[in-house]
Design a protein around this motif. Structure first.
Motif, PDB file in Angstrom:
ATOM      1  N   ALA A  62       8.036  -1.230  -3.191  1.00  0.00           N
ATOM      2  CA  ALA A  62       6.975  -0.255  -2.921  1.00  0.00           C
ATOM      3  C   ALA A  62       5.957  -0.242  -4.058  1.00  0.00           C
ATOM      4  CB  ALA A  62       7.566   1.137  -2.717  1.00  0.00           C
ATOM      5  N   ALA A  63       6.427  -0.416  -5.285  1.00  0.00           N
ATOM      6  CA  ALA A  63       5.511  -0.470  -6.427  1.00  0.00           C
ATOM      7  C   ALA A  63       4.559  -1.654  -6.296  1.00  0.00           C
ATOM      8  CB  ALA A  63       6.302  -0.555  -7.729  1.00  0.00           C
ATOM      9  N   LEU A  64       5.067  -2.799  -5.847  1.00  0.00           N
ATOM     10  CA  LEU A  64       4.203  -3.961  -5.649  1.00  0.00           C
ATOM     11  C   LEU A  64       3.225  -3.729  -4.499  1.00  0.00           C
ATOM     12  CD1 LEU A  64       6.751  -6.909  -6.083  1.00  0.00           C
ATOM     13  CD2 LEU A  64       5.065  -6.077  -7.749  1.00  0.00           C
ATOM     14  N   THR A  65       3.713  -3.127  -3.418  1.00  0.00           N
ATOM     15  CA  THR A  65       2.830  -2.815  -2.290  1.00  0.00           C
ATOM     16  C   THR A  65       1.709  -1.884  -2.727  1.00  0.00           C
ATOM     17  OG1 THR A  65       4.627  -3.105  -0.693  1.00  0.00           O
ATOM     18  CG2 THR A  65       2.749  -1.761   0.009  1.00  0.00           C
ATOM     19  N   PHE A 113       7.435   8.099  -5.916  1.00  0.00           N
ATOM     20  CA  PHE A 113       8.157   8.251  -7.177  1.00  0.00           C
ATOM     21  C   PHE A 113       7.166   8.113  -8.332  1.00  0.00           C
ATOM     22  CE2 PHE A 113       8.539   4.003  -5.381  1.00  0.00           C
ATOM     23  CZ  PHE A 113       7.924   3.216  -6.351  1.00  0.00           C
ATOM     24  N   SER A 114       7.566   8.589  -9.482  1.00  0.00           N
ATOM     25  CA  SER A 114       6.732   8.427 -10.675  1.00  0.00           C
ATOM     26  C   SER A 114       6.992   7.059 -11.292  1.00  0.00           C
ATOM     27  CB  SER A 114       7.010   9.528 -11.684  1.00  0.00           C
ATOM     28  OG  SER A 114       8.352   9.475 -12.127  1.00  0.00           O
ATOM     29  N   ALA A 157      -2.418  -2.547  -2.819  1.00  0.00           N
ATOM     30  CA  ALA A 157      -3.357  -1.637  -2.165  1.00  0.00           C
ATOM     31  C   ALA A 157      -4.399  -1.116  -3.141  1.00  0.00           C
ATOM     32  CB  ALA A 157      -2.602  -0.470  -1.526  1.00  0.00           C
ATOM     33  N   GLN A 158      -4.002  -0.898  -4.391  1.00  0.00           N
ATOM     34  CA  GLN A 158      -4.942  -0.374  -5.388  1.00  0.00           C
ATOM     35  C   GLN A 158      -6.100  -1.332  -5.643  1.00  0.00           C
ATOM     36  OE1 GLN A 158      -4.675   2.898  -6.838  1.00  0.00           O
ATOM     37  NE2 GLN A 158      -3.352   2.817  -5.027  1.00  0.00           N
ATOM     38  N   ASP A 159      -5.874  -2.626  -5.469  1.00  0.00           N
ATOM     39  CA  ASP A 159      -6.939  -3.596  -5.712  1.00  0.00           C
ATOM     40  C   ASP A 159      -8.147  -3.331  -4.827  1.00  0.00           C
ATOM     41  OD1 ASP A 159      -7.803  -6.274  -6.944  1.00  0.00           O
ATOM     42  OD2 ASP A 159      -7.993  -6.667  -4.798  1.00  0.00           O
ATOM     43  N   VAL A 176       3.515   6.874  -7.578  1.00  0.00           N
ATOM     44  CA  VAL A 176       3.355   5.750  -6.657  1.00  0.00           C
ATOM     45  C   VAL A 176       3.821   6.198  -5.273  1.00  0.00           C
ATOM     46  CG1 VAL A 176       4.222   3.464  -6.045  1.00  0.00           C
ATOM     47  CG2 VAL A 176       3.591   3.977  -8.415  1.00  0.00           C
ATOM     48  N   SER A 177       2.968   6.038  -4.278  1.00  0.00           N
ATOM     49  CA  SER A 177       3.325   6.357  -2.900  1.00  0.00           C
ATOM     50  C   SER A 177       2.961   5.163  -2.033  1.00  0.00           C
ATOM     51  CB  SER A 177       2.594   7.606  -2.415  1.00  0.00           C
ATOM     52  OG  SER A 177       3.014   8.751  -3.126  1.00  0.00           O
TER      53      SER A 177
END
Length: 311
Positions: free
Chosen positions: A136-139, A62-63, A143-145, A55-56
């Protein structure tokens, strides 16, 4: 049962923290939030897929292990049809994300994308950085959507975001919520006080928060951790204490310096999964059919879990 020396070690760890399957249910309609109030202690209607990825986002990298509603259970399977709320989940102090796989997969089976960062896993974690990793994981999920070629493209409810976690990760989930106005709901397990203070963060939150605890927890117990957080938190809030529940009963297996409780892990996990899932079904998926399970007589007279709450 723990002897005095073991309790002392657990107390030291807490300072470092400051910290029978049910039938598959009808999945929620993630657009309208309409569904029957099926029992969320058992698996939902979706298969649980998962993927390990990097995840960036937000200047952090981080993984993470991600569980999600899938067409078929297992690694790398296609995401099921639909858009799903996203939840970031924080692991406990010095605990592997693998200790929570059954809980993460359970939430995925009920229609949630759950992102679990593997960061801050050492002996000197930064609670503040862990909170930033959860956000950051939620962000990243949002973005992936809209990212062409992503397995999650067109599958994320970008307007429905939640936070969860166990112990240190539970405290970090409150820190993260206080920093992220896009978060809609929090539910966590044995949330520990952190540095900076999860209690102080909770005092700033008006979004719905459910604190799930165990009355036999000798590592991050109710008196020193969840109750001060609950007291500081404005409504909407709940404190649900599992009778006989223990700190390590929220994990799939024990680790070094674990405690024990008045019930078994096999008995505790379905209860904690139910409590997490019904809260997120109500406050993230918008399934009002779960209002009675969360606030009504079933909650207030639950023989397994004590009830405190203010809407």
């Amino acid at each position: 049962m723990w002897r005095r020396s073991a309790v002392a070690v657990a107390a030291a760890l807490a300072l470092v923290l400051p910290g029978t399957a049910a039938a598959a249910a009808t999945p929620p309609d993630t657009a309208t939030g309409v569904t029957s109030a099926a029992d969320p202690s058992g698996p939902g209607a979706y298969a649980a897929g998962y993927v390990d990825t990097t995840v960036s986002a937000s200047g952090r990298s981080f993984s993470a292990r991600i569980y999600y509603p899938a067409t078929t259970a297992g690694s790398g399977q296609p995401v099921a049809t639909g858009r799903f709320p996203a939840i970031a989940f924080g692991h406990g102090f010095f605990q592997s994300v693998s200790k929570y796989y059954s809980t993460l997969g359970h939430l995925a089976s009920w229609g949630f994308i759950v992102l679990a960062p593997t960061s801050q896993g050492g002996l000197s974690p930064s609670h503040s950085a862990f909170a930033d990793d959860l956000n950051a994981a939620l962000t990243w999920a949002v973005a992936q959507d809209g990212t062409a070629g992503s397995r999650f493209a067109g599958h994320v409810r970008t307007d429905r975001l939640g936070l969860s976690g166990h112990s240190m990760g539970g405290g970090a989930s409150l820190l993260a919520a206080a920093r992220n106005p896009q978060v809609d709901a929090v539910a966590n397990l044995a949330a520990a006080e952190t540095n900076p203070s999860a209690k102080a963060a909770a005092a700033t939150l008006t979004l719905p928060v459910r604190l799930i605890a165990g009355d036999r927890d000798t590592i991050a117990g109710v008196t020193d951790h969840q109750r001060p957080i609950y007291t500081a938190k404005p409504p909407t809030k709940q404190l649900r204490i599992i009778k006989g529940g223990f700190h390590c009963g929220f994990m799939d297996s024990s680790s070094l310096f674990c405690d024990s409780g008045g019930i078994t892990r096999a008995a505790q996990l379905p209860i904690s999964k139910r409590l997490l899932t019904e809260w997120f079904l109500l406050y993230l998926a918008g399934n009002t059919g779960y209002d009675d399970a969360v606030w009504g007589a079933p909650a207030q007279t639950d023989p397994q879990v004590s009830f405190e709450g203010v809407r």
